[in-house]
Design an enzyme around this catalytic site. Structure first.
Site, PDB file in Angstrom:
ATOM      1  N   GLU A 134      -6.740  -3.687   0.003  1.00 24.39           N
ATOM      2  CA  GLU A 134      -5.799  -2.645   0.844  1.00 24.39           C
ATOM      3  C   GLU A 134      -3.622  -3.410  -0.223  1.00 24.39           C
ATOM      4  O   GLU A 134      -3.582  -2.495  -0.198  1.00 24.39           O
ATOM      5  CB  GLU A 134      -5.980  -3.581   2.595  1.00 24.39           C
ATOM      6  CG  GLU A 134      -4.705  -2.999   3.297  1.00 24.39           C
ATOM      7  CD  GLU A 134      -4.579  -1.631   3.276  1.00 24.39           C
ATOM      8  OE1 GLU A 134      -6.184  -1.302   4.094  1.00 24.39           O
ATOM      9  OE2 GLU A 134      -4.197  -0.628   3.634  1.00 24.39           O
TER      10      GLU A 134
ATOM     11  N   ASP B 188      -1.580  -1.131  -1.386  1.00 27.96           N
ATOM     12  CA  ASP B 188      -0.037  -1.477  -0.133  1.00 27.96           C
ATOM     13  C   ASP B 188       0.956  -0.951  -1.383  1.00 27.96           C
ATOM     14  O   ASP B 188       2.031  -0.549  -1.100  1.00 27.96           O
ATOM     15  CB  ASP B 188      -0.117  -1.896   0.907  1.00 27.96           C
ATOM     16  CG  ASP B 188      -1.497  -1.229   2.021  1.00 27.96           C
ATOM     17  OD1 ASP B 188      -1.183  -0.355   1.994  1.00 27.96           O
ATOM     18  OD2 ASP B 188      -1.123  -3.307   2.926  1.00 27.96           O
TER      19      ASP B 188
ATOM     20  N   SER C 207      -5.321   4.116   4.909  1.00 26.01           N
ATOM     21  CA  SER C 207      -4.798   2.757   4.717  1.00 26.01           C
ATOM     22  C   SER C 207      -3.494   3.084   3.649  1.00 26.01           C
ATOM     23  O   SER C 207      -2.871   2.881   2.605  1.00 26.01           O
ATOM     24  CB  SER C 207      -5.860   2.324   4.148  1.00 26.01           C
ATOM     25  OG  SER C 207      -6.066   0.999   5.039  1.00 26.01           O
TER      26      SER C 207
END
Ligand SMILES: *[C@@H]1O[C@H](CO)[C@@H](O)[C@H](O)[C@H]1NC(C)=O
Ligand SMILES: *[C@@H]1O[C@H](CO)[C@@H](O)[C@H](O)[C@H]1NC(C)=O
Ligand SMILES: *[C@@H]1O[C@H](CO)[C@@H](O)[C@H](O)[C@H]1NC(C)=O
Ligand SMILES: *[C@@H]1O[C@H](CO)[C@@H](O)[C@H](O)[C@H]1NC(C)=O
Ligand SMILES: *[C@@H]1O[C@H](CO)[C@@H](O)[C@H](O)[C@H]1NC(C)=O
Ligand SMILES: *[C@@H]1O[C@H](CO)[C@@H](O)[C@H](O)[C@H]1NC(C)=O
Length: 568
Positions: A288, A292, A487
């Protein structure tokens, strides 16, 4: 009804401080701990607990009105965002509130300190014994069996009735949540790399149908590729929660591979809160966190990107981290103007309405300053989270459905369709907002009696928009990997906003700020996605259709059209 011990306490405080607390009334309660939590024992009297109280703002309706003026496209004050001082002048509690609460706490020998510049949150540390008396409750230890973390919580508590107008939320009390989880960036199992017989419908390379890279997104959405000026005023933030780590070396590898046109030394800025460390050791890089940072720095052409890393020091539970992330930004003079979060859970089982509302009020303060607050909508289709059991029950809404946040759903493939995992639907905590009423009611009308009773037609509808979350290529620990889900969508959408902010501010205009009223007023600025559905709870879920829908919202970014809609 006063319990014996409370009566004694009231009498004692009467003798000690001549304060008579009005009758205690239940402020919040729940029937049981949510599934996944097991009651172990009463909390030991001498265990210390870090508490926070959210005090009523001096003028919440005034702040709401000021934000409405600043965010409504038809308002003469459109995009006149508030200063930090202006927001604080609405958010600060009145002296009456501060005095009443201070007096209450001090009669238990509790001294609190402000936890935010406006003082709308206060904090203190007290032994469980004192907290039990203060809130006329019995704190217990609960085991979150999934993680083995234990939390001190209660199923209900009371406060003196006179204090009810002053106290909005007390934490930790009836909110239960395990360690924060990333919006499960699902690792793709198999990736078809060759798509030779693909008929070209757009200028987007055929490979993009199976694997998304930054250049696919640039082609698909028309995102600019030119390096921004070093003096850009745009800034972007992405949230990261321990144990995720964003790896700078992986980002460098990613940029070399996918953005060789950018300076090779571009990286993210790290801000560490609550004991976060962001360990730089490839083996500890998080899917993640890498996703990101790579799908922000890799798209925003040099706009400063802050990795807001929130740790886990307080041990009172991860809900603190959510509050902290927003309150840290509120306390900054120049916070990032877009803040993307790809972590979450479901609305009702975890956080109480009062804590969710208090959290939403913090987002409102940030939004009033001209910050676009974005969230991945969730990856469980109409079930919100992938592992939620809900067959035969109403669709459980996602968190947060705060109307001041922009929720981003996922699309996949080219041409884009709604991704089946997208959490979409209707809140039970927040009502439908005026800026979305026309678009959402048009969808509800089309739905007719389908799913009647399974969703809340008067709730705040989401997602608001969408962006690719199909099979997205990232670098982790030096290797390529493929992830999917909302996400991916939130940082991608947020990067588009950061780039528009750069153009706006370079032209001397204010940033986009709180987006939702503008998004819904400009359907032409998005690629309307009309197919795909989001199964869950034993149903096929909602279907994408013309206009807003609870799979893809208003659609995916069309940079050129958004630019025009933004007044550029
Ligand atoms: C709250 O703010 C609004 C908008 O600025 C203002 O009109 C109103 O008088 C304020 N109310 C109080 C009680 O200060
Ligand atoms: C509120 O309290 C502050 C600080 O104690 C004080 O300076 C101010 O005069 C008070 N305001 C009113 C209206 O009492
Ligand atoms: C919490 O639950 C886990 C999983 O069932 C278990 O392994 C652990 O021992 C429990 N912790 C306590 C303190 O009971
Ligand atoms: C894109 O991929 C999807 C699913 O893998 C496939 O059904 C579709 O035909 C592909 N589109 C094109 C244009 O090849
Ligand atoms: C990156 O390199 C450029 C020259 O290519 C230099 O001007 C800039 O200061 C460097 N930035 C950082 C953060 O080191
Ligand atoms: C549906 O949403 C409304 C508006 O937010 C709310 O008042 C109501 O409690 C919700 N219904 C349920 C069953 O949660």
């Amino acid at each position: 009804m006063l319990s014996q011990s409370l009566l004694r306490r009231v009498l004692t405080s009467l003798l000690l401080s001549s304060t008579v607390w009005s009758t205690y009334v239940v402020h919040e309660k729940r029937e049981s701990a949510p599934s996944g939590f097991v009651h172990l024992s009463s909390a030991p009297d001498d265990q210390m607990i870090n508490m926070r109280i959210n005090l009523a703002m001096r003028n919440q309706s005034g702040l709401e009105a000021a934000l409405e003026k600043a965010s409504s496209p038809t308002s003469p004050n459109f995009r006149e965002w508030l200063t930090k001082e202006q927001v604080e002048s609405f958010a600060a509690p009145t002296n009456e509130t501060v005095n009443a609460v201070t007096e209450w706490l001090s009669s238990f020998n509790i001294i609190s300190t402000p936890a935010t510049p406006a003082g709308d949150w206060i904090k203190f540390t007290a032994p469980v014994k004192t907290a039990n008396q203060l809130l006329n409750t019995q704190f217990s230890v609960f085991n979150h069996t999934g993680s083995g973390h234990t939390y001190v919580r209660t199923l209900g508590y009371s406060i003196p009735s006179d204090l009810q107008p002053h106290v909005k939320a007390v934490h930790p009390t009836t909110s239960f949540n395990g360690p924060l989880r990333a919006r499960s960036p699902i690792t793709a199992v198999s990736v078809a790399k060759s798509a030779s017989s693909v008929e070209k419908r757009t200028t987007v390379p055929a490979d993009c149908n199976s694997t998304i890279t930054p250049s696919c997104l640039q082609d698909l959405y028309g995102i600019p590729t030119k390096l921004v000026s070093p003096s850009t005023k745009s800034k972007l933030g992405v949230a990261g929660y321990t144990p995720q780590n964003a790896d700078a070396e992986d980002l460098a590898t990613f940029l070399k591979e996918f953005r060789p046109d950018l300076p090779s030394n571009l990286t993210f800025i790290t801000e560490l809160y609550d004991g976060a460390t962001n360990i730089q050791d490839g083996t500890q890089a998080g899917l993640e966190a890498n996703l990101d940072t790579q799908y922000t720095v890799g798209l925003v052409n040099g706009i400063p990107t802050v990795y807001e890393d929130i740790g886990y020091t307080t041990k009172d539970g991860p809900d603190d981290g959510y509050l902290d992330s927003i309150n840290y930004l509120i306390s900054q003079e120049a916070p990032p103007l877009v803040f993307s979060t790809s972590y979450g859970f479901d609305e009702e089982s975890a956080l109480s309405l009062s804590l969710t509302d208090a959290y939403c009020n913090a987002i409102m303060q940030l939004a009033s300053r001209g910050v676009s607050v974005t969230f991945a909508s969730g990856d469980g289709g109409v079930a919100s989270s992938p592992d939620l059991q809900c067959e035969g029950s109403p669709f459980p809404p996602t968190f947060p459905t705060c109307p001041y946040a922009t929720l981003v759903g996922a699309t996949q493939n080219i041409p884009e369709i709604g991704a089946g995992l997208t959490a979409g639907g209707f809140s039970n905590y927040f009502p439908q907002q005026s800026w979305q009423a026309d678009a959402v009611n048009a969808y509800i009308d089309k739905l007719g009696t389908t799913y009647a009773g399974l969703y809340n037609a008067s709730g705040r509808a989401y997602p608001d928009v969408s962006a690719q979350g199909g099979t997205v290529e990232i670098i982790i620990n030096g290797h390529a990997d493929y992830v999917g889900g909302t996400s991916c969508s939130s940082p991608i959408f947020s990067s588009v906003i950061a780039l528009l902010n750069d153009e706006l501010m370079s032209a001397g205009k204010p940033p986009l700020g709180f987006l939702n009223p503008w998004l819904y007023a400009n359907p032409q600025a998005f690629n309307d996605i009309t197919s795909g559905n989001n199964p869950g709870c034993g149903t096929e879920g909602f279907s994408a259709s013309e206009g807003w829908d609870p799979v893809t919202g208003m659609g995916s970014p069309n940079y050129a059209a958004m630019r025009t809609a933004a007044g550029l």
